[in-house]
Every structure is written in C-alpha cells, then in structure tokens.
Design a protein around this motif. Sequence first.
Motif: not given
Length: 203
Positions: A67, A71, A110
């Motif tokens: 992530d 993200k 994400s």
Amino acid sequence: MPINEHSLYNVVNGYPICDKCMKAFNPVFGKEKINDKYKLYYLYNYDQNIRDLIYRYKGCNDYELKDAFIKRFSYWFRLKFSGYVVVPAPSSKEKEEERGFQHVEEVFSSLGFKMNQCFIKTSDFKQSSLSQKERGEVASKLEIKGGDSLKGKKVLIVDDIYTTGSTVKAMISKIEPYHPRDIKVLVVAKTIYDPKRANNNLE
C-alpha cells in the motif's frame, strides 16, 4: 520508531506512510503515449529509491509495502479511471506460489476496482534478462482468456514497472481484437530514457 503524523486526513484515510516519507518517493504523475495512440500514466520515475522499494516488495516478499506506492492517491485514481475494467499484468504461476501473492494485483487493490484476471503468463521470464529480439516475442508468452468480457469496455492495464513496454504492448495487441471502447495504462514507475547512458552503452 513511532510515526508522528498529525494530519487528520492521513489518519482517516489510513495511509501507511507519513508525509515526510512520501516526499522521498518523489511522485511525478507522468504521462506519455504508447504507439502514439494509448495513454500511459506513471506515478514515479524508476529511480534507485523506487527500484529498491519495489525489489523489497516483490523480490524479498515484503508484503506490507503493497500500500506504500499508490494508496495515498487512490481517491484521485478512482475518479480518473471510474468505469474502467482493470486488467493486471500477469505473473508466472511459479512466482505467485513462491511469493504467496500476485504483486501487481495487491499494489492496485487499494483502488477498490474489481480485477479482470484474463491474462496468463505461459512461461516465466524476466524482462531485464531478455534480448531485444526476445522482448519483441513477449506476446507469444502471454495468453488471454475470456477476452470477450472486454468487448466495448474501457480497459485499464496496470503493472508495476514500465521499461521497454514489451509486456504492456503485448497485452494491448491481444486486447485490441476484442474492440474495447478505450485502453489506458497505469504503472507504478517508468524507466526514464537517458541519452547519455544509452550512448555509453553503445560505445
């Protein structure tokens, strides 16, 4: 060492890295064209820092880094590519089993888009180890299944790194016969062409 992050925006959105660390990633939001036709978007230049982080993620199986790359910008990407069918570049079955996860899918998870896993890598290969001729034959190592699901759709191809573009271009060539409405490409990082380095390699 604890992360002292006082931004309510970051806390609410659950970003895995602080603002200071994000600056070290140096996002550039680059855009180019593939074959003078399809738009390619990349978030980072493939510099030494990003190279090391991606190697840690997929080469050393540091899953927690998944992530860290995109993200923070997922909201913008969801707006930008709303309505697109997301098609991840494939890994070989052997590599997936070795890592325990599909690294491209996890990085882009994400975004919250459903992935259309219609590509299969029929043999394992590493782009950096291929000759120029072999790079041109990458399409023969990729197989598309369920391509009819892309007919008339807006398709977003995603991958981690774009160097010569052999894999992405091969994917495009196999998607085109299904007459998608549009094709765009989004990658984490792109190698930036350096004429001086290229000239040195020719000497």
